[in-house]
Design an enzyme around this catalytic site. Structure first.
Site, PDB file in Angstrom:
ATOM      1  N   HIS A 277      -3.630  -7.515 -39.775  1.00  0.00           N
ATOM      2  CA  HIS A 277      -2.618  -6.460 -39.627  1.00  0.00           C
ATOM      3  C   HIS A 277      -1.223  -7.060 -39.462  1.00  0.00           C
ATOM      4  CE1 HIS A 277      -1.263  -2.458 -37.921  1.00  0.00           C
ATOM      5  NE2 HIS A 277      -0.355  -3.253 -37.367  1.00  0.00           N
ATOM      6  N   GLU A 278      -1.092  -8.043 -38.563  1.00  0.00           N
ATOM      7  CA  GLU A 278       0.232  -8.602 -38.272  1.00  0.00           C
ATOM      8  C   GLU A 278       0.771  -9.419 -39.444  1.00  0.00           C
ATOM      9  OE1 GLU A 278       1.727  -7.370 -35.981  1.00  0.00           O
ATOM     10  OE2 GLU A 278       0.159  -6.646 -34.659  1.00  0.00           O
ATOM     11  N   HIS A 281       2.500  -7.164 -41.737  1.00  0.00           N
ATOM     12  CA  HIS A 281       3.901  -6.928 -41.371  1.00  0.00           C
ATOM     13  C   HIS A 281       4.773  -8.110 -41.790  1.00  0.00           C
ATOM     14  CE1 HIS A 281       3.289  -3.225 -39.290  1.00  0.00           C
ATOM     15  NE2 HIS A 281       2.594  -3.721 -38.287  1.00  0.00           N
TER      16      HIS A 281
END
Length: 702
Positions: A277-278, A281
């Site tokens: 997920h990170e 980003h």
């Protein structure tokens, strides 16, 4: 189909609102002390477990406030939108052949710890680190036969893969795992940016930096730094956003369990999807609900915010459970709860879409410190030698001590960077650049990239610098000695703990004035042998400054004590603008000040030592000529005591937890030869007693 348009003023106001001070307005917004500061309104807290899945949006806002040159979200989208459109048009134009390329990103993982052995939280194992790289590749490459595969028509192989670096910034071999010990047990985001990242980051033009840490905010799982655009031509790549660039997570969500019980993983977020997920980003992806103002608790979806990807159906808010939801029924498609950019548990996640891939590819092709990674050679192995040892020095975190005055045990680390097993090495060390202090002979058995720690006893009265160098490896001259910046030498600083102050008293008063965040504060009082005799905390938080707490201590005579106070957020109890001024003080019954309340405690840990020396400053207790050798010891050591004192009465040995292991009455000189062969490897203390006076020394059993 999701509507795509530039970020509206409504969304910008909502994003800024997350950082305002105030009170909660709904069940979905909670007032809490977070890693970004105290008393912030923090949104998007999982109502099922109280955890914050991701703080990348808040972190980006903080970076924008700190750096006026950094693009706003609106400016970034204005830059990237036409580039994405150009790439999509090229990809869908049947007349244009788009080459199929795989972008390989070299990764360095900085494992941040506080002196623990490998495998003891938060010092995660190499295998746990490697498991995270494995799951990233499964997810980003949509690998068949793994949890990262999906059969959705919009599912995409992003053609981005990750490899642990094989070459460090100095041109030496590495396994891409950089372990760094700091004298702090947990970290706020502010301290990570100010301390950890600048001092550990490898050049982000050639490496993707990941950090595994223990957050002070136990509810936070991770966050990342969004990419920037190439319009900032004057951006200094050595400062500002460059030396904070990367991805951070709590140590217990870094990696995938894979039935390995030795991994230190959270029971819910144990499949490595926090970093998936990170990293999304970090490659420019937004949350699938567009970070709008939707609020599930009040059944108030925001169906206008966008993540700029047409093939991720509109979602009105984030999701914390698996399942089928349609929060924006007027838009096409159910919410994509299986998308890596939602907040669902790891077990739900398994898809990046084609349009998300378009966005990440555009970032990799155009964004500074992303596009240079495509041609970085740091993941390509260099030739290895058979006999190649690397040395490092671990930061010494001793704050206070009751051990031998003018002595400290410095920990070194030896790595095998050669192809042959490392079984022995001869090291030399010097103090402050002087002549060789002594040689140290290390023995063991390390496979390639394995490491071991070793202790070096430094006897000096002043702080200084220690340099450790490799002389021989496996009995021959180390084969990496002619490299421009070799891995054969390491230099670090050491601090000699002050000798305990003596007080002719056994009765003391401890005053503790907490700030408003009592849940962060705890303290202990231990004997020099490590036994806890008093302790307190944590305490309750209070909207007002709490009342002063007073404790009375009746302590043993002729004993050395170490007092330690801790703050889990790392900012102490003093001098907060909104938190109130806290302090602590310790006084003897005659009014003597052991610790003055005028000295502020503003960090994560502080320690002092003092002695209840009712016999006065006896020559026995203060003598620097009482010691043992050899130290470290393998089978035995001898206690050396000047003849002027005569034989001591007895001695006792304690382990690092303060438990008494053995004791012996001293009747003759032979009793001063102490057998240590039955002891396990570790740190111990010996307390020698003479007519009521006590001398406590520390030793290491190898």
């Amino acid at each position: 189909m999701k509507i795509t348009f530039p970020i509206s003023s409504k969304i910008l106001i909502t994003m800024c609102f997350l950082f305002l001070l105030g009170t909660a307005f709904s069940q979905g917004i909670k007032t809490s002390k977070t890693s970004f500061g105290k008393s912030l309104i923090t949104k998007k807290i999982n109502p099922n477990n109280g955890l914050i899945r991701c703080s990348s949006v808040e972190y980006e806002k903080m970076l924008q406030e700190k750096d006026p040159k950094r693009l706003t979200d609106e400016q970034f989208e204005a830059w990237i939108t036409p580039l994405v459109a150009k790439y999509k048009a090229m990809r869908t134009n049947s007349k244009i052949a788009v080459p199929v390329t795989i972008d390989t990103i070299p990764v360095v993982v900085h494992v941040i710890y506080n002196g623990q052995a490998i495998g003891v939280a938060p010092n995660i194992t190499d295998a746990q680190v490697q498991s995270q790289i494995t799951v990233l590749n499964q997810d980003y490459r949509r690998m068949i036969g793994t949890k990262g595969y999906n059969n959705k028509l919009v599912g995409a192989d992003t053609q981005i893969q990750f490899v642990l670096a094989k070459v460090d910034p100095n041109g030496n071999p590495t396994n891409g795992i950089d372990r760094v010990s700091f004298c702090q047990k947990s970290w706020t985001v502010t301290d990570i940016d100010a301390i950890i990242k600048p001092s550990t980051s490898w050049n982000p033009l050639y490496y993707m930096n990941m950090w595994s840490v223990k957050f002070s905010d136990s509810t936070l799982l991770g966050y990342a730094q969004f990419p920037n655009s190439s319009t900032l031509q004057d951006l200094n790549t050595n400062n500002g956003a460059a030396n904070t660039d990367g991805v951070v997570s709590n140590y217990d969500v870094f990696g995938i369990s894979q039935n390995n019980s030795t991994f230190l993983l959270n029971s819910t977020y144990n499949l490595g999807r926090t970093m998936t997920h990170e990293v999304g980003h970090w490659l420019g992806l937004r949350h699938i609900w567009g970070d709008g103002s939707g609020d599930e608790a009040n059944n108030s979806p925001d169906c206008t915010a966008t993540d700029y990807c047409d093939d991720t159906p509109q979602a009105g808010w984030e999701h914390y459970t698996c399942g089928t939801f349609d929060t924006c029924p007027s838009e096409i498609g159910d919410d994509m709860t299986e998308n890596y950019m939602d907040y669902t548990p790891d077990s739900c996640m398994n898809i990046f879409t084609v349009n998300q891939k378009d966005r990440m590819t555009t970032v990799m092709n155009n964004s500074p410190r992303r596009k240079t990674l495509k041609t970085s050679t740091k993941s390509t192995a260099i030739p290895l030698f058979a006999n190649d040892a690397e040395v490092k020095i671990e930061t010494n975190c001793t704050l206070a001590s009751c051990s031998l005055p003018n002595q400290i045990i410095q920990k070194g680390i030896i790595y095998n960077r050669g192809t042959a097993n490392l079984t022995k090495a001869t090291l030399k060390y010097t103090i402050d650049g002087g002549a060789n202090y002594t040689n140290y002979n290390w023995t063991g058995n390390l496979a390639t990239n394995e490491s071991a720690t070793f202790p070096i006893t430094i006897n000096t009265s002043t702080n200084g610098t220690i340099t450790i160098s490799v002389l021989t490896t496996n009995g021959v001259l180390d084969e990496r000695t002619n490299i421009k910046i070799s891995n054969n030498t390491a230099t670090g600083t050491f601090t000699i703990p002050p000798s305990p102050s003596n007080y002719m008293d056994t009765n003391y008063t401890f005053n503790l004035q907490l700030d408003k965040w009592g849940s962060e504060t705890s303290w202990t009082l231990k004997t020099g042998a490590g036994s806890t005799v008093r302790q307190g905390g944590s305490y309750k938080d209070d909207t007002n400054l709490p009342a002063l707490k007073t404790f009375t201590w009746g302590l043993n005579a002729n004993e050395c004590y170490i007092f330690t106070i801790k703050d889990t957020m790392g900012d102490g109890i003093c001098c907060g603008v909104t938190d109130g001024d806290g302090y602590y003080e310790i006084k003897a019954s005659d009014g003597s000040i052991v610790k003055s309340k005028d000295i502020s405690f503003t960090s994560s840990t502080e320690s002092i030592s003092f002695s209840t020396n009712t016999l006065g400053n006896s020559a026995f207790e203060t003598s620097n000529e009482i010691f043992m050798y050899p130290n470290p010891t393998k089978t035995s050591f001898k206690i050396e005591i000047p003849s002027v004192f005569g034989l001591p009465d007895n001695y006792a040995i304690y382990n690092s937890l303060g438990a008494k292991i053995s004791e012996k009455q001293v009747l003759n000189q032979s009793d001063l030869m102490v057998n240590t062969s039955v002891l396990n490897t570790g740190i111990y203390f010996i307390t020698i007693e003479k007519e009521g006076a006590k001398k406590t020394l520390q030793f290491i059993k190898e």
